[in-house]
Design a protein around this motif. Structure first.
Motif, PDB file in Angstrom:
ATOM      1  N   GLU A 137      -6.689  35.127  49.668  1.00 52.28           N
ATOM      2  CA  GLU A 137      -6.600  35.003  48.210  1.00 52.28           C
ATOM      3  C   GLU A 137      -5.141  34.764  47.852  1.00 52.28           C
ATOM      4  O   GLU A 137      -4.261  35.488  48.315  1.00 52.28           O
ATOM      5  CB  GLU A 137      -7.035  36.305  47.533  1.00 52.28           C
ATOM      6  N   SER A 138      -4.883  33.775  47.024  1.00 54.22           N
ATOM      7  CA  SER A 138      -3.504  33.529  46.603  1.00 54.22           C
ATOM      8  C   SER A 138      -3.272  34.155  45.230  1.00 54.22           C
ATOM      9  O   SER A 138      -4.215  34.354  44.463  1.00 54.22           O
ATOM     10  CB  SER A 138      -3.227  32.032  46.570  1.00 54.22           C
ATOM     11  N   ALA A 139      -2.044  34.475  44.945  1.00 57.98           N
ATOM     12  CA  ALA A 139      -1.684  35.040  43.646  1.00 57.98           C
ATOM     13  C   ALA A 139      -0.226  34.734  43.350  1.00 57.98           C
ATOM     14  O   ALA A 139       0.529  34.350  44.249  1.00 57.98           O
ATOM     15  CB  ALA A 139      -1.908  36.549  43.640  1.00 57.98           C
ATOM     16  N   LYS A 140       0.129  34.886  42.098  1.00 56.55           N
ATOM     17  CA  LYS A 140       1.501  34.651  41.674  1.00 56.55           C
ATOM     18  C   LYS A 140       2.126  35.997  41.310  1.00 56.55           C
ATOM     19  O   LYS A 140       1.485  36.804  40.655  1.00 56.55           O
ATOM     20  CB  LYS A 140       1.439  33.747  40.430  1.00 56.55           C
ATOM     21  N   CYS A 141       3.331  36.226  41.808  1.00 55.05           N
ATOM     22  CA  CYS A 141       3.996  37.494  41.493  1.00 55.05           C
ATOM     23  C   CYS A 141       5.291  37.235  40.718  1.00 55.05           C
ATOM     24  O   CYS A 141       5.972  36.239  40.959  1.00 55.05           O
ATOM     25  CB  CYS A 141       4.344  38.246  42.769  1.00 55.05           C
ATOM     26  N   TYR A 142       5.598  38.135  39.820  1.00 62.99           N
ATOM     27  CA  TYR A 142       6.862  38.076  39.089  1.00 62.99           C
ATOM     28  C   TYR A 142       7.533  39.429  39.192  1.00 62.99           C
ATOM     29  O   TYR A 142       6.892  40.460  38.981  1.00 62.99           O
ATOM     30  CB  TYR A 142       6.637  37.738  37.615  1.00 62.99           C
ATOM     31  N   ARG A 143       8.802  39.433  39.533  1.00 61.54           N
ATOM     32  CA  ARG A 143       9.584  40.667  39.506  1.00 61.54           C
ATOM     33  C   ARG A 143      10.538  40.555  38.320  1.00 61.54           C
ATOM     34  O   ARG A 143      11.381  39.659  38.285  1.00 61.54           O
ATOM     35  CB  ARG A 143      10.333  40.820  40.835  1.00 61.54           C
ATOM     36  N   ILE A 144      10.353  41.428  37.377  1.00 60.13           N
ATOM     37  CA  ILE A 144      11.101  41.322  36.125  1.00 60.13           C
ATOM     38  C   ILE A 144      11.940  42.572  35.916  1.00 60.13           C
ATOM     39  O   ILE A 144      11.421  43.687  36.005  1.00 60.13           O
ATOM     40  CB  ILE A 144      10.135  41.125  34.939  1.00 60.13           C
ATOM     41  N   ILE A 145      13.231  42.360  35.676  1.00 58.33           N
ATOM     42  CA  ILE A 145      14.105  43.501  35.391  1.00 58.33           C
ATOM     43  C   ILE A 145      14.203  43.662  33.883  1.00 58.33           C
ATOM     44  O   ILE A 145      14.666  42.764  33.174  1.00 58.33           O
ATOM     45  CB  ILE A 145      15.500  43.298  36.014  1.00 58.33           C
TER      46      ILE A 145
ATOM     47  N   ASN B  53      14.730  42.124  26.175  1.00 59.43           N
ATOM     48  CA  ASN B  53      15.330  43.115  27.071  1.00 59.43           C
ATOM     49  C   ASN B  53      15.241  42.724  28.544  1.00 59.43           C
ATOM     50  O   ASN B  53      15.237  43.576  29.419  1.00 59.43           O
ATOM     51  CB  ASN B  53      14.639  44.465  26.874  1.00 59.43           C
ATOM     52  N   ILE B  54      15.139  41.425  28.809  1.00 58.59           N
ATOM     53  CA  ILE B  54      14.919  40.986  30.186  1.00 58.59           C
ATOM     54  C   ILE B  54      16.228  40.582  30.836  1.00 58.59           C
ATOM     55  O   ILE B  54      16.965  39.741  30.319  1.00 58.59           O
ATOM     56  CB  ILE B  54      13.951  39.793  30.203  1.00 58.59           C
ATOM     57  N   ASP B  55      16.525  41.187  31.971  1.00 56.92           N
ATOM     58  CA  ASP B  55      17.746  40.846  32.690  1.00 56.92           C
ATOM     59  C   ASP B  55      17.517  39.708  33.678  1.00 56.92           C
ATOM     60  O   ASP B  55      18.393  38.893  33.918  1.00 56.92           O
ATOM     61  CB  ASP B  55      18.258  42.069  33.461  1.00 56.92           C
ATOM     62  N   LYS B  56      16.324  39.666  34.291  1.00 55.84           N
ATOM     63  CA  LYS B  56      16.098  38.687  35.341  1.00 55.84           C
ATOM     64  C   LYS B  56      14.603  38.561  35.613  1.00 55.84           C
ATOM     65  O   LYS B  56      13.872  39.549  35.517  1.00 55.84           O
ATOM     66  CB  LYS B  56      16.795  39.154  36.634  1.00 55.84           C
ATOM     67  N   VAL B  57      14.159  37.354  35.958  1.00 53.42           N
ATOM     68  CA  VAL B  57      12.777  37.152  36.400  1.00 53.42           C
ATOM     69  C   VAL B  57      12.811  36.429  37.736  1.00 53.42           C
ATOM     70  O   VAL B  57      13.470  35.393  37.855  1.00 53.42           O
ATOM     71  CB  VAL B  57      11.962  36.315  35.378  1.00 53.42           C
ATOM     72  N   GLU B  58      12.159  37.001  38.720  1.00 55.62           N
ATOM     73  CA  GLU B  58      12.046  36.347  40.027  1.00 55.62           C
ATOM     74  C   GLU B  58      10.583  36.031  40.269  1.00 55.62           C
ATOM     75  O   GLU B  58       9.727  36.898  40.120  1.00 55.62           O
ATOM     76  CB  GLU B  58      12.506  37.300  41.139  1.00 55.62           C
ATOM     77  N   SER B  59      10.303  34.796  40.686  1.00 52.04           N
ATOM     78  CA  SER B  59       8.920  34.452  40.987  1.00 52.04           C
ATOM     79  C   SER B  59       8.693  34.521  42.489  1.00 52.04           C
ATOM     80  O   SER B  59       9.623  34.392  43.278  1.00 52.04           O
ATOM     81  CB  SER B  59       8.600  33.052  40.467  1.00 52.04           C
ATOM     82  N   ALA B  60       7.467  34.750  42.872  1.00 49.93           N
ATOM     83  CA  ALA B  60       7.112  34.803  44.297  1.00 49.93           C
ATOM     84  C   ALA B  60       5.648  34.448  44.459  1.00 49.93           C
ATOM     85  O   ALA B  60       4.894  34.455  43.484  1.00 49.93           O
ATOM     86  CB  ALA B  60       7.370  36.198  44.853  1.00 49.93           C
ATOM     87  N   LYS B  61       5.294  34.117  45.677  1.00 47.52           N
ATOM     88  CA  LYS B  61       3.913  33.761  45.993  1.00 47.52           C
ATOM     89  C   LYS B  61       3.322  34.892  46.829  1.00 47.52           C
ATOM     90  O   LYS B  61       3.971  35.371  47.755  1.00 47.52           O
ATOM     91  CB  LYS B  61       3.943  32.459  46.797  1.00 47.52           C
ATOM     92  N   CYS B  62       2.119  35.320  46.467  1.00 47.91           N
ATOM     93  CA  CYS B  62       1.483  36.394  47.244  1.00 47.91           C
ATOM     94  C   CYS B  62       0.182  35.905  47.863  1.00 47.91           C
ATOM     95  O   CYS B  62      -0.523  35.081  47.287  1.00 47.91           O
ATOM     96  CB  CYS B  62       1.174  37.581  46.338  1.00 47.91           C
TER      97      CYS B  62
END
Lengths: 81, 81
Positions: free
Chosen positions: A39-47, B34-43
């Motif tokens: 299964e594929s998915a999209k992830c976001y890491r947000i500060i 209030n967002i400092d950074k957004v990083e995208s990734a594939k899962c």
């Protein structure tokens, strides 16, 4: 105080996932034979510049307004390390 | 015995992340300030027909051979619930 939030936007059960299917096919061609499903998915890491609870609420709103389409996506929000 | 593996393929530090930058811009336009950074990734969530240890080893090989490009990507492998 900043909080690092991890948002995972995946497809709802039953939605077609051609990317996942293609990855599974490619892995099979490479000789990986023990795979039941990909299964594929999209992830976001947000500060976010907020405390944990406020950041989680903001992340929920972000998903509703931009990151996920409720027709096809399900999402999970967690605090990243 | 099957194991559900979660693989997260993200960009190495310093690599351009236009998708993350665009999401950040869009969130800002929507009023999220209030967002400092957004990083995208594939899962990828992969169900492997093996015990936990063997499945983790297989997942590592999958990343090396197909899922990640060592020039630009870093990846993490974990057992999903």
């Amino acid at each position: 105080m900043v909080t690092k939030i991890e948002i995972r936007v995946g497809l709802k059960t039953g939605m077609a996932d051609p990317e996942g299917a293609n990855v599974q096919k490619a892995l099979h061609l490479l000789g990986f034979d023990n795979i039941d499903k990909v299964e594929s998915a999209k992830c976001y890491r947000i500060i976010i510049d907020k405390e944990k609870e406020a950041a989680l609420e903001i992340a929920e709103k972000m998903c509703q307004q931009l990151l996920a389409n409720p027709v096809v996506h399900k999402y999970t929000i967690s605090v990243a390390d």
